[in-house]
Design a protein around this motif. Structure first.
Motif, PDB file in Angstrom:
ATOM      1  N   UNK A  63       0.807  -1.222   0.000  1.00  0.00           N
ATOM      2  CA  UNK A  63       0.000   0.000   0.000  1.00  0.00           C
ATOM      3  C   UNK A  63       0.842   1.275   0.000  1.00  0.00           C
ATOM      4  N   UNK A  64       2.070   1.174   0.485  1.00  0.00           N
ATOM      5  CA  UNK A  64       2.896   2.391   0.608  1.00  0.00           C
ATOM      6  C   UNK A  64       4.170   2.330  -0.227  1.00  0.00           C
ATOM      7  N   UNK A  65       4.485   1.184  -0.802  1.00  0.00           N
ATOM      8  CA  UNK A  65       5.741   1.027  -1.528  1.00  0.00           C
ATOM      9  C   UNK A  65       5.719   1.823  -2.843  1.00  0.00           C
ATOM     10  N   UNK A  66       6.641   2.778  -3.008  1.00  0.00           N
ATOM     11  CA  UNK A  66       6.620   3.585  -4.230  1.00  0.00           C
ATOM     12  C   UNK A  66       7.375   2.969  -5.405  1.00  0.00           C
ATOM     13  N   UNK A  67       8.292   2.042  -5.140  1.00  0.00           N
ATOM     14  CA  UNK A  67       9.140   1.531  -6.221  1.00  0.00           C
ATOM     15  C   UNK A  67       8.488   0.345  -6.933  1.00  0.00           C
ATOM     16  N   UNK A  68       8.382   0.424  -8.273  1.00  0.00           N
ATOM     17  CA  UNK A  68       7.705  -0.664  -9.000  1.00  0.00           C
ATOM     18  C   UNK A  68       8.414  -2.008  -8.914  1.00  0.00           C
ATOM     19  N   UNK A  69       9.741  -2.010  -8.791  1.00  0.00           N
ATOM     20  CA  UNK A  69      10.436  -3.304  -8.726  1.00  0.00           C
ATOM     21  C   UNK A  69      10.234  -3.967  -7.362  1.00  0.00           C
ATOM     22  N   UNK A  70      10.112  -3.159  -6.316  1.00  0.00           N
ATOM     23  CA  UNK A  70       9.809  -3.733  -5.006  1.00  0.00           C
ATOM     24  C   UNK A  70       8.377  -4.246  -4.989  1.00  0.00           C
ATOM     25  N   UNK A  71       7.485  -3.470  -5.591  1.00  0.00           N
ATOM     26  CA  UNK A  71       6.096  -3.941  -5.699  1.00  0.00           C
ATOM     27  C   UNK A  71       6.040  -5.290  -6.408  1.00  0.00           C
ATOM     28  N   UNK A  72       6.801  -5.390  -7.470  1.00  0.00           N
ATOM     29  CA  UNK A  72       6.818  -6.638  -8.230  1.00  0.00           C
ATOM     30  C   UNK A  72       7.296  -7.792  -7.343  1.00  0.00           C
ATOM     31  N   UNK A  73       8.323  -7.524  -6.539  1.00  0.00           N
ATOM     32  CA  UNK A  73       8.836  -8.556  -5.635  1.00  0.00           C
ATOM     33  C   UNK A  73       7.804  -8.916  -4.565  1.00  0.00           C
ATOM     34  N   UNK A  74       7.096  -7.909  -4.072  1.00  0.00           N
ATOM     35  CA  UNK A  74       6.063  -8.160  -3.067  1.00  0.00           C
ATOM     36  C   UNK A  74       4.961  -9.047  -3.649  1.00  0.00           C
ATOM     37  N   UNK A  75       4.494  -8.698  -4.853  1.00  0.00           N
ATOM     38  CA  UNK A  75       3.462  -9.523  -5.493  1.00  0.00           C
ATOM     39  C   UNK A  75       3.990 -10.936  -5.760  1.00  0.00           C
TER      40      UNK A  75
END
Lengths: 211, 125
Positions: A63-75
């Motif tokens: 919900x708060x992560x701004x970086x798309x590559x971290x988001x990708x890792x989270x997903x």
């Protein structure tokens, strides 16, 4: 693209001294998930795939992560965990304002047929038509034996034109000839919508095998 | 001939919009998501982008942000077409660089004349 390039750089440098200040156990990884450095957060997100108990922390970080590559890792880690807790954590994202999170959630959920199956009926009955459209999007590639039946029920009963036409688009791929009468009947429910007529005719060609 | 790129993950929507734009005199290409669309737009000089919001891999908002921050693409007129009628969605579309926001389902005559008007006003690139 920058996004791909960053991912490659990341693969080449797995463990920097900065990252080693954290323990590699659950608590260390959870702390690292909030590090100032993107690379540290990305590695924490990836390593948390081995910790099913981290689902709520991974979803909260999304919900708060701004970086798309971290988001990708989270997903990616949520997909790897793949439990019903993941489904419960991702469904609220469908109601959010961030299109990237909504679509990321849809992409993960459609790959979890066993875990998401019991929630589909409720999502298809949601009062928000956009949530119902996301539910239909999940069904598009959901390898679940009930998926065609759920889509047919939407076509037969939903009252929102965009939900129905999204379901027709999906049924054009997975529908069977016996569903043709129900698809045809949609034209009568939305007689003044040119797109409905187009979508119905297109789907009928596909399910009847002459398109 | 003017060239348009339709960016939408729903094949029926792409076919419908293609029929309308071809009827209005456009040559039309299609992309299933923002990533594929960016790759095509960097190669082909499009006069119009028709962009859905919710797509896998790269959503419409992110795609338009990329377009507006890319010098060779930033002047292309863009129509964002979404199922979402909320005011906040419209505002977000204009914030990332859409020239026009339409709610699905779009009436053929509306899309045809809007597309024609936008590309006539902008001229060829």
């Amino acid at each position: 693209m920058g996004l791909v390039k960053r991912a490659k750089e990341d693969q080449a440098a797995p463990s920097k001294p900065h990252i080693r200040k954290y323990g590699r156990d659950l608590q260390g990884l959870l702390a690292q998930l909030h590090d100032d450095q993107v690379k540290a957060r990305r590695w924490a997100a990836r390593d948390l795939a081995a910790h099913p108990e981290a689902v709520s922390a991974l979803c909260e970080r999304l919900r708060v992560e701004p970086d798309p590559t971290v988001r990708e890792a989270l997903f990616g880690s949520l997909l790897a965990i793949g439990t019903e807790a993941v489904v419960e954590g991702l469904i609220p994202l469908l109601r959010g304002e961030d299109a990237g999170l909504r679509n990321g959630a849809v992409e993960v959920l459609r790959q979890l047929p066993d875990a998401v199956g019991h929630r589909i009926a409720a999502l298809l009955a949601d009062p928000d038509p956009d949530v119902r459209i996301f539910a239909v999007d999940i069904l598009r590639d959901l390898a679940h034996p009930q998926a065609p039946g759920w889509l047919l029920a939407v076509v037969e009963s939903d009252e929102h034109v965009n939900v129905v036409t999204t379901a027709i688009d999906r049924l054009a791929e997975v529908g069977t000839p016996d569903m043709a009468p129900a698809i045809q009947a949609v034209k009568d429910r939305f007689p003044n919508e040119p797109f409905v007529g187009f979508a119905v005719d297109t789907a009928l060609k596909r399910v009847l095998g002459d398109g | 001939m003017r060239r348009a790129l339709i960016v939408d993950d729903a094949v029926t929507v792409r076919m419908y919009h293609r029929q309308i734009l071809e009827g209005a005199g456009f040559e039309v290409d299609e992309a299933e998501n923002g990533v594929e669309a960016l790759e095509k737009a960097l190669v082909v000089p499009y006069d119009l982008l028709l962009v859905d919001v919710n797509m896998p891999k790269m959503d419409g908002y992110t795609f338009l942000k990329e377009v507006r921050s890319t010098p060779q693409l930033r002047a292309i007129p863009a129509v964002m077409i979404s199922t979402e009628a909320e005011r906040r969605d419209r505002e977000q579309a204009y914030r990332v660089g859409a020239n026009l926001y339409l709610v699905k389902p779009v009436r053929p005559e509306t899309l045809a004349w809007r597309a024609t008007l936008m590309t006539a006003r902008g001229g060829s690139r």
